[in-house]
Write a protein that holds these residues in place. Structure first.
Motif, PDB file in Angstrom:
ATOM      1  N   ASP A  99      11.640  17.683 -11.500  1.00 13.13           N
ATOM      2  CA  ASP A  99      12.802  18.461 -11.934  1.00 13.13           C
ATOM      3  C   ASP A  99      12.839  18.620 -13.454  1.00 13.13           C
ATOM      4  O   ASP A  99      13.255  19.669 -13.971  1.00 13.13           O
ATOM      5  N   THR A 100      12.427  17.578 -14.172  1.00 12.76           N
ATOM      6  CA  THR A 100      12.490  17.620 -15.640  1.00 12.76           C
ATOM      7  C   THR A 100      11.226  18.185 -16.272  1.00 12.76           C
ATOM      8  O   THR A 100      11.186  18.414 -17.483  1.00 12.76           O
ATOM      9  N   GLY A 101      10.175  18.397 -15.478  1.00 17.49           N
ATOM     10  CA  GLY A 101       8.938  18.941 -16.007  1.00 17.49           C
ATOM     11  C   GLY A 101       8.014  17.911 -16.626  1.00 17.49           C
ATOM     12  O   GLY A 101       6.976  18.274 -17.197  1.00 17.49           O
ATOM     13  N   ARG A 102       8.352  16.615 -16.497  1.00 23.60           N
ATOM     14  CA  ARG A 102       7.446  15.578 -17.005  1.00 23.60           C
ATOM     15  C   ARG A 102       6.135  15.584 -16.229  1.00 23.60           C
ATOM     16  O   ARG A 102       5.085  15.220 -16.746  1.00 23.60           O
ATOM     17  N   LEU A 103       6.215  15.965 -14.964  1.00 26.10           N
ATOM     18  CA  LEU A 103       5.030  16.143 -14.133  1.00 26.10           C
ATOM     19  C   LEU A 103       5.097  17.523 -13.500  1.00 26.10           C
ATOM     20  O   LEU A 103       6.196  18.045 -13.235  1.00 26.10           O
ATOM     21  N   VAL A 104       3.931  18.092 -13.225  1.00 27.66           N
ATOM     22  CA  VAL A 104       3.880  19.380 -12.537  1.00 27.66           C
ATOM     23  C   VAL A 104       3.021  19.234 -11.287  1.00 27.66           C
ATOM     24  O   VAL A 104       2.054  18.457 -11.274  1.00 27.66           O
ATOM     25  N   PRO A 105       3.353  19.941 -10.209  1.00 29.16           N
ATOM     26  CA  PRO A 105       2.581  19.841  -8.964  1.00 29.16           C
ATOM     27  C   PRO A 105       1.299  20.663  -9.030  1.00 29.16           C
ATOM     28  O   PRO A 105       1.213  21.653  -9.769  1.00 29.16           O
ATOM     29  N   LEU A 106       0.322  20.253  -8.251  1.00 34.29           N
ATOM     30  CA  LEU A 106      -0.955  20.959  -8.139  1.00 34.29           C
ATOM     31  C   LEU A 106      -1.218  21.310  -6.674  1.00 34.29           C
ATOM     32  O   LEU A 106      -0.723  20.636  -5.769  1.00 34.29           O
ATOM     33  N   LEU A 107      -2.006  22.339  -6.454  1.00 34.83           N
ATOM     34  CA  LEU A 107      -2.471  22.723  -5.117  1.00 34.83           C
ATOM     35  C   LEU A 107      -1.315  22.825  -4.123  1.00 34.83           C
ATOM     36  O   LEU A 107      -1.371  22.306  -3.007  1.00 34.83           O
ATOM     37  N   GLU A 108      -0.261  23.517  -4.530  1.00 35.48           N
ATOM     38  CA  GLU A 108       0.933  23.615  -3.682  1.00 35.48           C
ATOM     39  C   GLU A 108       0.712  24.458  -2.430  1.00 35.48           C
ATOM     40  O   GLU A 108       1.535  24.415  -1.503  1.00 35.48           O
ATOM     41  N   ASP A 109      -0.361  25.218  -2.380  1.00 34.98           N
ATOM     42  CA  ASP A 109      -0.648  26.008  -1.180  1.00 34.98           C
ATOM     43  C   ASP A 109      -1.222  25.160  -0.054  1.00 34.98           C
ATOM     44  O   ASP A 109      -1.424  25.653   1.061  1.00 34.98           O
ATOM     45  N   PHE A 110      -1.504  23.894  -0.337  1.00 37.40           N
ATOM     46  CA  PHE A 110      -2.096  23.002   0.655  1.00 37.40           C
ATOM     47  C   PHE A 110      -1.075  21.951   1.079  1.00 37.40           C
ATOM     48  O   PHE A 110      -0.300  21.450   0.264  1.00 37.40           O
ATOM     49  N   ASP A 111      -1.095  21.602   2.358  1.00 35.07           N
ATOM     50  CA  ASP A 111      -0.262  20.507   2.868  1.00 35.07           C
ATOM     51  C   ASP A 111      -1.009  19.194   2.685  1.00 35.07           C
ATOM     52  O   ASP A 111      -2.237  19.139   2.803  1.00 35.07           O
ATOM     53  N   MET A 112      -0.238  18.148   2.413  1.00 38.73           N
ATOM     54  CA  MET A 112      -0.837  16.830   2.252  1.00 38.73           C
ATOM     55  C   MET A 112      -0.158  15.835   3.186  1.00 38.73           C
ATOM     56  O   MET A 112       0.779  16.174   3.906  1.00 38.73           O
ATOM     57  N   ASP A 113      -0.629  14.595   3.147  1.00 35.97           N
ATOM     58  CA  ASP A 113      -0.146  13.585   4.076  1.00 35.97           C
ATOM     59  C   ASP A 113       1.354  13.345   3.940  1.00 35.97           C
ATOM     60  O   ASP A 113       1.935  13.476   2.867  1.00 35.97           O
ATOM     61  N   GLY A 114       1.954  12.982   5.031  1.00 37.13           N
ATOM     62  CA  GLY A 114       3.352  12.593   5.072  1.00 37.13           C
ATOM     63  C   GLY A 114       3.579  11.758   6.324  1.00 37.13           C
ATOM     64  O   GLY A 114       2.629  11.346   6.990  1.00 37.13           O
ATOM     65  N   GLY A 115       4.829  11.523   6.637  1.00 40.40           N
ATOM     66  CA  GLY A 115       5.120  10.742   7.828  1.00 40.40           C
ATOM     67  C   GLY A 115       6.564  10.304   7.855  1.00 40.40           C
ATOM     68  O   GLY A 115       7.357  10.634   6.963  1.00 40.40           O
ATOM     69  N   PRO A 116       6.935   9.548   8.874  1.00 39.76           N
ATOM     70  CA  PRO A 116       8.332   9.138   9.011  1.00 39.76           C
ATOM     71  C   PRO A 116       8.704   8.003   8.060  1.00 39.76           C
ATOM     72  O   PRO A 116       7.872   7.199   7.662  1.00 39.76           O
ATOM     73  N   VAL A 117       9.969   7.968   7.706  1.00 41.21           N
ATOM     74  CA  VAL A 117      10.586   6.808   7.063  1.00 41.21           C
ATOM     75  C   VAL A 117      11.590   6.265   8.065  1.00 41.21           C
ATOM     76  O   VAL A 117      12.455   7.015   8.549  1.00 41.21           O
ATOM     77  N   SER A 118      11.454   4.991   8.400  1.00 43.10           N
ATOM     78  CA  SER A 118      12.249   4.436   9.493  1.00 43.10           C
ATOM     79  C   SER A 118      12.906   3.126   9.101  1.00 43.10           C
ATOM     80  O   SER A 118      12.437   2.416   8.201  1.00 43.10           O
ATOM     81  N   ALA A 119      13.998   2.837   9.795  1.00 45.56           N
ATOM     82  CA  ALA A 119      14.606   1.510   9.750  1.00 45.56           C
ATOM     83  C   ALA A 119      14.163   0.780  11.013  1.00 45.56           C
ATOM     84  O   ALA A 119      14.254   1.334  12.109  1.00 45.56           O
ATOM     85  N   VAL A 120      13.657  -0.435  10.875  1.00 45.88           N
ATOM     86  CA  VAL A 120      13.170  -1.183  12.034  1.00 45.88           C
ATOM     87  C   VAL A 120      13.842  -2.550  12.082  1.00 45.88           C
ATOM     88  O   VAL A 120      14.176  -3.133  11.054  1.00 45.88           O
TER      89      VAL A 120
END
Length: 304
Positions: free
Chosen positions: A249-270
């Motif tokens: 949001d602040t521009g300290r970092l910028v994203p790359l290769l935004e046309d590609f999907d990358m890994d993700g997954g669930p965040v859960s309470a167990v």
């Protein structure tokens, strides 16, 4: 002697494999834990533990008791907790486990927000990137990133996280920006060794999987450390979006290769299967589910 204390001492000792570790889990002395177990054995008229100089093991009678006692203690704790909380609100201690980066970025702040409405609750937050044993470590609730395959745990899906590549703007200015994953071989990549295959970054586009083999001067075992190095211009980091939202949001970092999907997954309470969930733990899970939606750190969960 209180049989409840005796049972707690036995279960803690049996699960941890030593009186010392069991005493630490219970927050009492080694001597008192040993005394409680001895009193329980005297009460039952049978030996429950085989003691050696290095550790303790279970006798057949001990194995039978360990298979049943935790459920009894859980039910008793839940009963007393619910009666107490029903008359004067949520109280007692809540032991929570979370991965280091997610714990630092989100869980600590979430607990602070939850605590504001519940002044009689005490919190024990333990951050660790390993999958802790909830039963052995006495954990009431754990937050997990990714799919949990532990059958003894009940899971409530809170949301879905996604990852992306990020870099400092100065890096792009002087080193250029990769236009496709195969160009990453020519760039300095910050390798997070906590990933299952740290040098193998996977991308997807139009149902096609693309694998980039990466390398770099910096190997770390923390997503937070990789992000810090990226903000210092040391290279490209592969990071979960929940850990970098403010920097994007602040521009300290910028994203790359935004046309590609990358890994993700669930965040859960167990939490542990086969126990009555105390009201304070259920209230905390419900609060986290609502709170995560207001922070927009995760994509909304579609299933529980």
């Amino acid at each position: 002697m209180d049989i409840v204390d005796e049972l707690k001492a036995f279960v803690a000792t049996a699960r941890t494999g030593s009186f010392t570790a069991g005493a630490e889990q219970l927050g009492v002395s080694n001597r008192l834990t040993s005394k409680y177990v001895a009193e329980l054995e005297a009460r039952l008229g049978t030996r429950l533990l085989q003691r050696t100089t290095r550790k303790v093991g279970l006798t057949p009678a001990g194995e039978d008791l360990l298979a049943r006692a935790p459920a009894v203690l859980d039910e008793l704790d839940a009963l007393l907790s619910n009666v107490s909380e029903g008359s004067r609100g949520l109280s007692g201690i809540v032991r929570v486990s979370a991965p280091v980066t997610f714990g630092e970025v989100y869980v600590a702040g979430m607990l602070a927000r939850f605590a504001e409405a519940h002044p009689d609750l005490t919190f024990d937050l333990r951050l660790d990137d390993r999958y802790v044993d909830l039963a052995a470590d006495g954990i009431d609730l754990a937050f997990r990133i990714g799919v949990s395959e532990t059958l003894s745990l009940k899971t409530r899906k809170l949301g879905v996280f996604h990852s992306c590549l990020v870099v400092h703007p100065d890096y792009v200015k002087f080193q250029g920006s990769p236009q496709s994953p195969d160009e990453l071989v020519h760039h300095a990549c910050i390798v997070d060794m906590n990933r299952r295959q740290p040098h193998r970054w996977v991308f997807r586009k139009n149902d096609t999987e693309i694998v980039a083999q990466v390398r770099g001067r910096f190997h770390v075992n923390s997503a937070r450390a990789a992000i810090e190095l990226a903000t210092a211009g040391m290279g490209i980091a592969y990071a979960p979006r929940f850990a970098i939202a403010d920097m994007l949001d602040t521009g300290r970092l910028v994203p790359l290769l935004e046309d590609f999907d990358m890994d993700g997954g669930p965040v859960s309470a167990v939490y542990l299967e086969g126990r009555t969930l105390p009201r304070k733990i259920r209230a905390l899970i419900d609060f986290a589910a609502r709170d995560l939606q207001t922070t927009h750190l995760l994509q909304r969960a579609t299933t529980s």
